[in-house]
Design an enzyme around this catalytic site. Structure first.
Site, PDB file in Angstrom:
ATOM      1  N   GLU A  65       0.825  -1.209   0.000  1.00 18.42           N
ATOM      2  CA  GLU A  65       0.000   0.000   0.000  1.00 18.42           C
ATOM      3  C   GLU A  65       0.859   1.260   0.000  1.00 18.42           C
ATOM      4  O   GLU A  65       0.530   2.249  -0.664  1.00 18.42           O
ATOM      5  CB  GLU A  65      -0.942   0.001   1.213  1.00 18.42           C
ATOM      6  CG  GLU A  65      -1.945  -1.131   1.248  1.00 18.42           C
ATOM      7  CD  GLU A  65      -3.029  -0.995   0.187  1.00 18.42           C
ATOM      8  OE1 GLU A  65      -3.084   0.039  -0.499  1.00 18.42           O
ATOM      9  OE2 GLU A  65      -3.832  -1.942   0.053  1.00 18.42           O
ATOM     10  N   ASP A 122      -4.757  -9.635  -8.106  1.00 19.27           N
ATOM     11  CA  ASP A 122      -5.158  -8.806  -9.239  1.00 19.27           C
ATOM     12  C   ASP A 122      -4.046  -7.971  -9.866  1.00 19.27           C
ATOM     13  O   ASP A 122      -3.743  -8.082 -11.058  1.00 19.27           O
ATOM     14  CB  ASP A 122      -6.332  -7.900  -8.838  1.00 19.27           C
ATOM     15  CG  ASP A 122      -6.098  -7.176  -7.519  1.00 19.27           C
ATOM     16  OD1 ASP A 122      -5.057  -7.410  -6.879  1.00 19.27           O
ATOM     17  OD2 ASP A 122      -6.973  -6.381  -7.128  1.00 19.27           O
ATOM     18  N   GLU A 169     -18.556  -6.404  -2.852  1.00 18.25           N
ATOM     19  CA  GLU A 169     -17.230  -6.993  -2.722  1.00 18.25           C
ATOM     20  C   GLU A 169     -17.235  -8.436  -3.232  1.00 18.25           C
ATOM     21  O   GLU A 169     -16.340  -8.829  -3.986  1.00 18.25           O
ATOM     22  CB  GLU A 169     -16.780  -6.941  -1.265  1.00 18.25           C
ATOM     23  CG  GLU A 169     -16.454  -5.550  -0.759  1.00 18.25           C
ATOM     24  CD  GLU A 169     -15.144  -5.022  -1.283  1.00 18.25           C
ATOM     25  OE1 GLU A 169     -15.074  -4.679  -2.480  1.00 18.25           O
ATOM     26  OE2 GLU A 169     -14.180  -4.958  -0.496  1.00 18.25           O
ATOM     27  N   GLU A 224     -12.364  -0.047  -9.696  1.00 18.03           N
ATOM     28  CA  GLU A 224     -12.016  -0.980 -10.771  1.00 18.03           C
ATOM     29  C   GLU A 224     -13.043  -0.984 -11.898  1.00 18.03           C
ATOM     30  O   GLU A 224     -12.680  -1.081 -13.083  1.00 18.03           O
ATOM     31  CB  GLU A 224     -11.842  -2.390 -10.202  1.00 18.03           C
ATOM     32  CG  GLU A 224     -10.562  -2.600  -9.402  1.00 18.03           C
ATOM     33  CD  GLU A 224     -10.609  -1.972  -8.027  1.00 18.03           C
ATOM     34  OE1 GLU A 224      -9.531  -1.787  -7.425  1.00 18.03           O
ATOM     35  OE2 GLU A 224     -11.719  -1.653  -7.550  1.00 18.03           O
ATOM     36  N   THR A 233      -1.571   0.984 -10.136  1.00 13.87           N
ATOM     37  CA  THR A 233      -2.824   0.377  -9.696  1.00 13.87           C
ATOM     38  C   THR A 233      -3.604   1.272  -8.743  1.00 13.87           C
ATOM     39  O   THR A 233      -4.716   0.956  -8.380  1.00 13.87           O
ATOM     40  CB  THR A 233      -2.549  -0.995  -9.047  1.00 13.87           C
ATOM     41  OG1 THR A 233      -3.758  -1.738  -8.972  1.00 13.87           O
ATOM     42  CG2 THR A 233      -1.952  -0.821  -7.652  1.00 13.87           C
TER      43      THR A 233
END
Length: 780
Positions: free
Chosen positions: A123, A266, A359, A380, A484
């Site tokens: 992160e 992902d 989710e 996304e 991302t």
């Protein structure tokens, strides 16, 4: 009246025969999404962003995130003022230069890279390092923003802070496999008891940020560790080409073997494709295509993607996760637009049903999974909508985006921000607004409806820049690659500062200068020296000297200074010798006095010196004081050594012993050095059985540093020579050159689509594939 009835009749007929016109849906969409309507949604998203941004600054800053219901702040990922860093480039995408300048000043003032806090390596990289890099890059579009940043684009305060943050993450990569730990302490490093189990995305999501840092700074260590981690992941894939969800970074053993494209995995696939584009590495694209082939064969069921066993491909969980919605966008990037459209239309069923993707969505039961039905304003879905609309201009994607904007505004808005949807079926909310709402969701929605944004540039607004490293590059020409966290990277700017660009330019310069040198040599051999002699006469008569008095005086002054310095050095050496004699005398006196004898060697020596050099009384007294202090320090060290020699030899095994030092030190490096000295040189000679532990002062309280490993990997060794790094450094012509047959044999049919134009070759091309009108390898 007749006209009004006729119009009503035409509308009625058109509705009755709607199913007979296959293009009617498009026509309806075209009528609805006029430029005015598109612009209205763009402005609606802008207002949405500023409502959330202002709410964060007014109620939460400098903490990480806003709690939008109670209107207070909270730290979540490391006390970085995370939402502000994440929002920096969004401000520039929306054209707010003034606020960007103010926000940068706040970040540079408040954000620390050395706080005593445990942070997620993944992160921190995508949000903090990525956000700072992107803000650094995009700021240069406005020269007044970077006018005081000397060395731009290869240097800036934001880039310096990004480098500091990345350096704090580097110890995490010091593992046996090169794959990083999941958590690191910014101040101390990786805790000795830190779990070695990390998710796949936490291993494979560094190449964009770390590679960009290496290219901007000219230091290849960041790109090397990112590629090494990708090497390790690739080598651990299953026989059917799948990867699991969690892996032990020390052993390379999978600890969670469910395979899919969602949470925990992902962005690994995303970074393979984007890394291939950004750094021109065909092997990364090859890995992506091989993974995609395996995914289509074993994970995909119709247009849904399940979770399966990585070894056998047996379905373990028939669940769609909202994080999987990035996949159509990535497929669009690599040119597989039709397949991406089919998948996105399948996903759109969920949006149309609930307004948001939950989710977890149970594919068989066609409903959200209990306790996993939240929508934390994730990006996304809109990310893929943006890519698909850029590639196809199909207004279906605008329609879906508009529905999400309306749903967020209707259900998630609070008095000071936007809240997480707790349950997509009921649209109740919970008190959190994650930083990616400002970094990603609002940015992708804005770019979806801002068709003329500079991010979509095709090179017509590019600038040619000569960097501080004297390299010529094309910047702001488009082809931006988003990390991302939706932080865009300008591929053209990478060639302004990188080692590779420098090498390529030097090779070009060498070739040119070699030719020039050869031509000059031939001219000289054909009579250059004779020509010179005819013009100026013989060498003996060639030069007459004219004395410059000022230069002569300067030379004499320097000569005198050097002579004086030499004399001072001689005097200093003599004084050092005298001090050494005095130290020996004091040591001799101390030794005899401890044995009960009388000795005044030092006093006698001083008396003799004072008589011999009566004009140097002051200097000798100073020497005497220094010698006395030095002898006392040496005696103190002797006493410490005596204590160490008297330590009894333990019979038991000493685990993690605390080795004594003669003083308290703050340097972890010195502690490690001293520990090695005790372990390998002192204690073995006494045959002490012990385990290497921390080193400390005898009475000192154990310190937190002793529980951490803070060494980054040594990347300049054979272990870290990633084959990707050394053998895959290519240029655009290796992707798409003049030899069509060679390209076809290359095998990466979707790597670039369509072919690059001349300017595209300089700026890295576009990041979205367009609809193909011909075969993939022809120019469109």
């Amino acid at each position: 009246m007749i006209i009004r009835k006729a119009v009503f009749f035409l509308i009625l007929v058109s509705n009755l025969y709607a199913d007979d016109d296959p293009d009617l849906e498009t026509k309806k969409s075209s009528l609805h999404f006029t430029p005015k309507v598109i612009n209205s949604y763009r402005e609606k998203v802008r207002r949405m962003f500023y409502h959330a941004y202002d709410g964060y600054l007014n109620h939460a800053f400098p903490l990480d995130e806003l709690k939008p219901i109670t209107c207070v702040g909270q730290d979540t990922w490391g006390s970085f003022s995370l939402s502000l860093i994440d929002a920096l480039d969004t401000l520039l995408v929306m054209g707010n230069i003034t606020e960007f300048r103010r926000a940068v000043a706040l970040v540079l003032e408040k954000v620390r890279d050395d706080a005593n806090v445990n942070v997620s390596v993944f992160e921190t990289n995508i949000r903090v390092v990525g956000g700072l890099i992107s803000a650094h890059m995009l700021a240069g579009r406005h020269k007044d923003l970077v006018s005081e940043w000397e060395g731009y684009p290869c240097d800036s305060p934001l880039l310096k802070l990004a480098v500091k943050m990345a350096d704090r993450l580097m110890p995490a990569f010091n593992t046996d496999t090169g794959m990083p730990y999941g958590t690191v302490n910014l101040k101390y490093g990786v805790h000795k008891d830190e779990t070695p189990v990390t998710c796949t995305a936490g291993v494979g999501t560094f190449i964009i940020e770390f590679g960009t840092l290496s290219r901007l700074t000219g230091n290849d260590k960041y790109e090397k560790v990112a590629l090494k981690a990708l090497d390790a992941l690739w080598s651990t894939r299953s026989p059917i080409g799948l990867v699991g969800n969690h892996i032990n970074v020390q052993t390379g053993q999978w600890t969670a073997t469910d395979s899919g494209i969602g949470a925990g995995v992902d962005s690994y696939f995303e970074y393979l494709a984007k890394g291939a584009y950004l750094f021109r590495r065909p092997s990364l694209m090859k890995q992506f295509h091989e993974h995609a082939t395996s995914i289509n064969k074993h994970v995909r069921k119709d247009d849904w993607f399940m979770w399966v066993s990585m070894a056998k491909g047996a379905v373990s969980l028939p669940i769609f996760q909202s994080l999987e919605a990035f996949w159509p966008g990535t497929l669009t990037m690599v040119g597989d637009v039709q397949d991406a459209s089919r998948i996105m239309l399948t996903y759109s069923e969920v949006i149309r049903k609930y307004g948001f993707p939950p989710e977890f969505y149970n594919i068989h039961n066609e409903e959200p999974v209990d306790k996993r039905s939240a929508f934390p304003l994730r990006p996304e879905m809109v990310e893929s909508l943006m890519y698909l609309y850029r590639a196809t201009k199909d207004e279906t994607w605008l329609q879906l985006g508009a529905e999400m904007v309306d749903a967020i505004e209707s259900s998630a808005r609070t008095k000071c921000g936007y809240a997480t949807i707790n349950n997509v079926k009921e649209h109740n909310i919970e008190d959190r607004m994650e930083s990616f709402f400002l970094a990603e969701t609002t940015k992708y929605l804005y770019l979806l409806f801002d068709t003329d944004n500079f991010i979509h540039s095709k090179g017509d607004q590019a600038r040619i820049l000569k960097s501080s490293k004297n390299l010529t590059c094309v910047i702001y020409g488009g082809g931006y690659i988003f990390n991302t966290e939706a932080h865009p990277v300008d591929p053209g700017m990478l060639d302004c500062c990188s080692i590779q660009a420098k090498k390529e330019q030097e090779m070009g310069d060498t070739n040119v200068s070699t030719g020039d040198h050869h031509e000059t040599r031939e001219l000289t051999e054909k009579g250059g020296e004779k020509y010179f002699e005819n013009q100026y006469g013989n060498k003996e008569d060639l030069i007459e000297y004219e004395v410059d008095e000022k230069m002569k005086e300067e030379a004499e002054r320097r000569k005198a200074e050097e002579a004086q310095k030499l004399q001072e050095n001689k005097s200093k050496n003599a004084m050092d010798k005298v001090r050494a004699f005095l130290v020996k005398a004091y040591r001799k006196d101390e030794s005899k006095q401890r044995n009960g004898e009388t000795s005044e060697s030092a006093k006698q020596l001083m008396d003799q010196l004072m008589k011999a050099y009566p004009n140097h009384t002051s200097e000798l007294q100073t020497l005497n004081k220094e010698a006395l202090i030095e002898s006392e320090e040496l005696q103190h060290l002797d006493d410490i050594r005596e204590i160490v020699r008297d330590i009894p030899i333990p019979d038991a095994y000493c685990d993690g012993c605390c080795y004594p030092l003669h003083e308290i030190v703050d340097s972890v490096g010195l502690r490690v050095l001293m520990a090695d000295m005790y372990e390998y040189h002192l204690y073995p000679k006494r045959q002490i059985k012990f385990h290497h532990g921390p080193i400390c002062w005898k009475e000192e309280t154990p310190r937190i540093e002793d529980n951490y490993k803070n060494e980054p990997p040594s990347v300049h060794t054979d272990k870290w020579n990633s084959p990707l790094f050394d053998n895959d450094m290519v240029v655009l012509s290796d992707f798409l050159g003049d030899d069509i047959e060679a390209i076809r044999k290359f095998g990466f049919k979707n790597l670039l689509s369509p072919g690059y134009k001349k300017l595209d070759r300089l700026i890295g091309g576009q990041n979205v594939a367009l609809r193909r009108k011909k075969s993939w390898y022809y120019q469109v």
